[in-house]
Design a protein around this motif. Structure first.
Motif, PDB file in Angstrom:
ATOM      1  N   SER A 113       6.947  -1.982  -1.761  1.00  0.00           N
ATOM      2  CA  SER A 113       7.877  -3.101  -1.951  1.00  0.00           C
ATOM      3  C   SER A 113       7.337  -4.175  -2.882  1.00  0.00           C
ATOM      4  O   SER A 113       8.091  -5.048  -3.315  1.00  0.00           O
TER       5      SER A 113
ATOM      6  N   ARG B 268       9.200  -5.151  -6.324  1.00  0.00           N
ATOM      7  CA  ARG B 268      10.491  -5.820  -6.151  1.00  0.00           C
ATOM      8  C   ARG B 268      10.318  -7.228  -5.573  1.00  0.00           C
ATOM      9  O   ARG B 268      10.955  -8.172  -6.031  1.00  0.00           O
ATOM     10  N   VAL B 269       9.452  -7.363  -4.580  1.00  0.00           N
ATOM     11  CA  VAL B 269       9.209  -8.676  -3.984  1.00  0.00           C
ATOM     12  C   VAL B 269       8.659  -9.633  -5.037  1.00  0.00           C
ATOM     13  O   VAL B 269       9.065 -10.796  -5.128  1.00  0.00           O
ATOM     14  N   ASP B 270       7.725  -9.135  -5.848  1.00  0.00           N
ATOM     15  CA  ASP B 270       7.129  -9.958  -6.898  1.00  0.00           C
ATOM     16  C   ASP B 270       8.180 -10.397  -7.914  1.00  0.00           C
ATOM     17  O   ASP B 270       8.261 -11.576  -8.262  1.00  0.00           O
TER      18      ASP B 270
ATOM     19  N   GLN C 105       3.556 -17.146  -3.575  1.00  0.00           N
ATOM     20  CA  GLN C 105       4.412 -15.967  -3.491  1.00  0.00           C
ATOM     21  C   GLN C 105       4.327 -15.393  -2.085  1.00  0.00           C
ATOM     22  O   GLN C 105       3.239 -15.067  -1.602  1.00  0.00           O
TER      23      GLN C 105
ATOM     24  N   GLY D   4       5.502 -12.552   0.977  1.00  0.00           N
ATOM     25  CA  GLY D   4       5.920 -11.167   1.149  1.00  0.00           C
ATOM     26  C   GLY D   4       4.953 -10.113   0.672  1.00  0.00           C
ATOM     27  O   GLY D   4       5.275  -8.928   0.690  1.00  0.00           O
TER      28      GLY D   4
END
Length: 285
Positions: free
Chosen positions: A38, A41-43, A249, A251
């Protein structure tokens, strides 16, 4: 053991380039084996949200950030520089999607071999320059750089050295020692289109501080330095930039270093004298 202070150690630069030259030109290659989960996409979502919060005019749909009229085409094209772009992940997933009118997102291809990755295919206009980051001048990307074929829209006049609305630096500045990092930030400042609106975004891993102040950790694997929050803020200060926004950031896997985003703009009272790097940073090996 390499130190971030003092003169440039060319053996450290060469070791960093050699490391990235051995990595596959893929998400796993540029993200340390975390490209299939993930994290990408999270980044990207975190970066895009951060960018739209800073420049809501890039938003193309009615939202809390910006109400759009029927005629919402921007008066000028957005120009961004993706520094240390690798396979073009940030260009494709962060800098180009916010709106369809982006003319050009320059990227510096450093280390990876696949400079025309499919991540950027089909976008409106993307130029490529390749040069070691230690010698790259964002205010003049073209001189002494290897220029690769441009994708998409081709302007009638060469605009490679035009100014930028955003200079985006992610997971690459750790390869610069203190003096090179300050020089790079200063040349990035000179590359901005507007002193009050344009911005420099730095998104990097940050380590913990020492009990007495800033800290730097050297990674023997890829020959890079991880700086603490205070160490990065000192670099901005010495370069004559003011940190106007910062955000962690969320997640990412807990076992990784925290990743923090900084926004630098012209400091109103930037010192005109030659900056000094005489401050207490303690490298930790």
């Amino acid at each position: 053991m390499a130190s971030s202070t003092g003169g440039r150690d060319e053996s450290v630069v060469k070791a960093g380039l050699n490391y990235w030259g051995t990595q596959p030109a893929s998400l796993d290659g540029v993200l340390g084996g975390l490209g299939s989960g993930s994290l990408p996409r999270v980044d990207a979502l975190g970066s895009r949200q951060f960018l739209l919060d800073l420049l809501p005019e890039l938003c193309t749909v009615p939202s809390a950030r910006r109400r759009l009229s029927a005629d919402s085409k921007p008066q000028k094209r957005f120009r961004a520089l993706d520094v240390g772009a690798g396979i073009g992940r940030v260009t494709a997933d962060v800098l180009l999607p916010p709106r369809p009118f982006i003319e050009e997102a320059h990227r510096l291809c450093q280390g990876t071999s696949d400079s025309e990755n499919n991540n950027i295919a089909g976008m409106e206009s993307v130029s490529f320059v390749r040069r070691p980051l230690q010698d790259f001048d964002p205010s003049q990307p073209k001189p002494d750089s290897e220029e690769l074929p441009r994708l998409g829209y081709i302007p009638s006049e060469d605009d490679t050295n035009s100014l930028f609305d955003v200079v985006w630096c992610q997971w690459c500045l750790g390869h610069l020692n203190d003096a090179d990092l300050v020089a790079f930030l200063q040349s990035s400042k000179a590359a901005l289109r507007s002193g009050t609106k344009s911005l420099i975004v730095v998104k990097e891993n940050v380590c913990s501080e020492t009990k007495t102040g800033p800290r730097i950790v050297f990674d023997e694997l890829d020959s890079s330095w991880t700086r603490s929050d205070l160490a990065y803020k000192k670099m901005f200060e010495v370069a004559g930039l003011k940190v106007v926004r910062e955000k962690i950031q969320r997640g990412f896997p807990q076992e990784l270093y925290p990743v923090k985003m900084y926004v630098g703009r012209y400091a109103r009272s930037a010192c005109t004298d030659k900056p000094s790097l005489r401050y207490a940073l303690r490298p930790m090996w």
